[in-house]
Design an enzyme around this catalytic site. Structure first.
Site: not given
Ligand code: UD1
Ligand code: CA
Length: 453
Positions: A18, A25, A83, A391
């Site tokens: 996004r 990111k 996840g 200058s």
């Molecule tokens: C996540 C939380 C949400 C919280 C929010 C706060 C979960 C399922 N959800 O959502 O409850 O309110 O953050 O900002 O945890 N990442 C990985 N591997 C993965 C997925 C994610 O390393 O497989 C890392 C991403 O780089 C990021 C972080 O984990 O830095 C959070 O992932 P992101 O996809 O941003 O989660 P949100 O949907 O924002």
């Molecule tokens: Ca996030």
């Protein structure tokens, strides 16, 4: 009592689609520092014992950034993006070493403070298994909601999976969690992927721990600390918060910011005492300003050291490698790069000084240029102390001007000038008495001819 050991796991594997960017990111920057570096700086300040960073496959640049900030950090690769709980388990071998506490921090929450990380660990020492950092965002859309019963934290429901009534909950998950080391693996391995996205959600640790009759709780903080960054708009919002914090810290240290909201700082900008910064000044990374210096309006500084009582701008551009000695003066429309300007030296108007050293109390006249680049290589210019450069001189490097030497205005200097010498390198002036009228009449003949053609 022995201090509890702690492992911090920073999740940085997301590509951040996004953000609409080719850059991972967590490598996007606010206040001149990557999101990941901000998080790791807080981790380092919280004196956490060990740090693990989870990166995506092929994200070598992310791993390198982690090592740059914390050389001892261990990097783990999450092979497939399945996840946040799945990402944590990429660091399973580090968890297996049995730290007392585990802190899990998302790499996209750059505004977190070290003190808050410490606060979140505290309940673990008192027997809790899971502590979650909570906040009440102005707009909860996209965040996981904290389902509570009285004071008890029951579950975290992701936005995509939340019912209408759960969506109305204002208390949200900030993306930072503390887990008791002793139970961490048992909890993480029980988390499943039965949800909308088919991912292993770290947030399910709360429900799992409750099912295991373990204690879970939430600690609330200000929204600013846990702003998660998924889009460029959120990046800009976080930048604004970071700038406000840095301005406030500078003001609290005694820096005079005439119009703080117009000054942009970097996380590593350093100020001495009684420094004045006029409106609309931009500090890129690696700038140090010593006591009593003044930075006038509309100046742009990167990688520069400003000595005591020096004066910069208005409209000056200081590029990396600039070192200004005490009381040096760099005035309007002067650009300096890779150059040492010793104490008391001046370049007050319209100059370029690159790859140079300028001795103490030297005077660089308006329009002087160090011609440092011949199209292939860069060369140095050395100017001795108390030298006077007239200058509009061009100093064609490599070239050395001795101490106290005097360069006549408009010279193109291609050879070294010894100390104390006068150098003139320009066409001699020709004066023809009374010739002005003759020239004018010649010109008017030319014009008449042009008309008759
Ligand atoms: C996540 C939380 C949400 C919280 C929010 C706060 C979960 C399922 N959800 O959502 O409850 O309110 O953050 O900002 O945890 N990442 C990985 N591997 C993965 C997925 C994610 O390393 O497989 C890392 C991403 O780089 C990021 C972080 O984990 O830095 C959070 O992932 P992101 O996809 O941003 O989660 P949100 O949907 O924002
Ligand atoms: Ca996030």
């Amino acid at each position: 009592m022995k201090a509890r050991s702690c492992l911090a796991i920073v999740l940085a594997a997301g590509e951040g689609t996004r953000m609409r960017s080719g850059l991972p990111k967590v490598l996007h920057a606010i206040a001149g520092r990557s999101l990941l570096a901000h998080v790791l700086a807080a981790v380092a300040d919280a004196k956490v014992g060990a740090t693990a960073v989870v990166v995506g496959p092929g994200q070598k640049a992310v791993a390198a950034e982690a090592k740059r900030v914390i050389p001892g950090a261990e990097c783990f690769v999450q092979r497939a993006r399945r996840g946040t709980a799945h990402a944590v388990l990429a660091a399973k071998s580090a968890i297996g070493r049995g730290p007392d506490d585990i802190l899990i921090i998302y790499g996209d929450t750059p505004l977190i403070r070290a003190d808050t990380l410490k606060r979140l660990r505290a309940p673990l020492a008192a027997g809790a298994a899971v502590a979650v950092l909570a906040f009440r965002p102005s707009d909860p859309t996209g965040y996981g909601r904290l389902v509570t019963e009285g004071n008890k934290l029951v579950a975290i429901r992701e936005d995509a999976d939340a019912s209408a009534s759960e969506k109305s909950i204002g208390l949200c998950n900030g993306g930072i969690m503390a887990l008791a080391g002793a139970q961490a693996l048992a909890i993480l391995e029980r988390i499943g992927d039965r949800n909308r996205k088919g991912e292993f959600y770290l947030t399910d640790a709360v429900e799992v721990a409750n099912g295991m009759k373990l204690n879970t709780l939430a600690i609330e903080v200000e929204e600013d600390e846990v702003r998660g960054i998924n889009t460029k708009s959120q990046l800009a919002e976080a930048e604004a918060v970071a700038q406000q914090r840095l301005r406030k810290a500078a003001l609290d240290r005694g820096v005079t910011l005439v119009a703080p909201e117009t000054v942009f700082l970097s996380a590593d900008t350093k100020f001495g005492k009684d420094v004045v910064v006029e409106p609309f000044v931009v500090f890129g990374t690696k700038v140090t300003v010593e006591d009593n210096a003044i930075i006038h309006a509309f100046s742009h500084l990167v990688g520069a050291h400003i000595g005591k009582g020096a004066s910069v701008g208005p409209y000056a551009r200081l590029r990396p490698g600039t070192r200004l000695g005490a009381g040096a003066r760099i005035g309007n429309f002067v650009e300096v790069k890779e150059a040492v300007i010793e104490a008391g030296a001046k370049a007050n108007h319209l100059s370029y000084i690159g790859d140079a050293s300028v001795g103490a109390d030297a005077n660089i006249g308006a329009g002087t240029i160090t011609c440092n680049y011949d199209g292939a290589e860069k060369h140095r210019t050395t100017i001795g102390k108390k030298a006077f450069i007239g200058s509009n001189s061009a100093l064609v490097a490599p070239v050395a001007i001795g101490a106290g030497a005097y360069i006549g205005s408009g010279s193109v200097i291609t050879k070294n000038v010894p100390a104390g010498a006068l150098a003139l390198a320009r066409g001699r002036q020709v004066v023809k008495e009374g010739s002005a009228a003759r020239l004018r009449s010649l010109k008017s003949i030319g014009k008449k001819k042009a008309h008759s053609d």
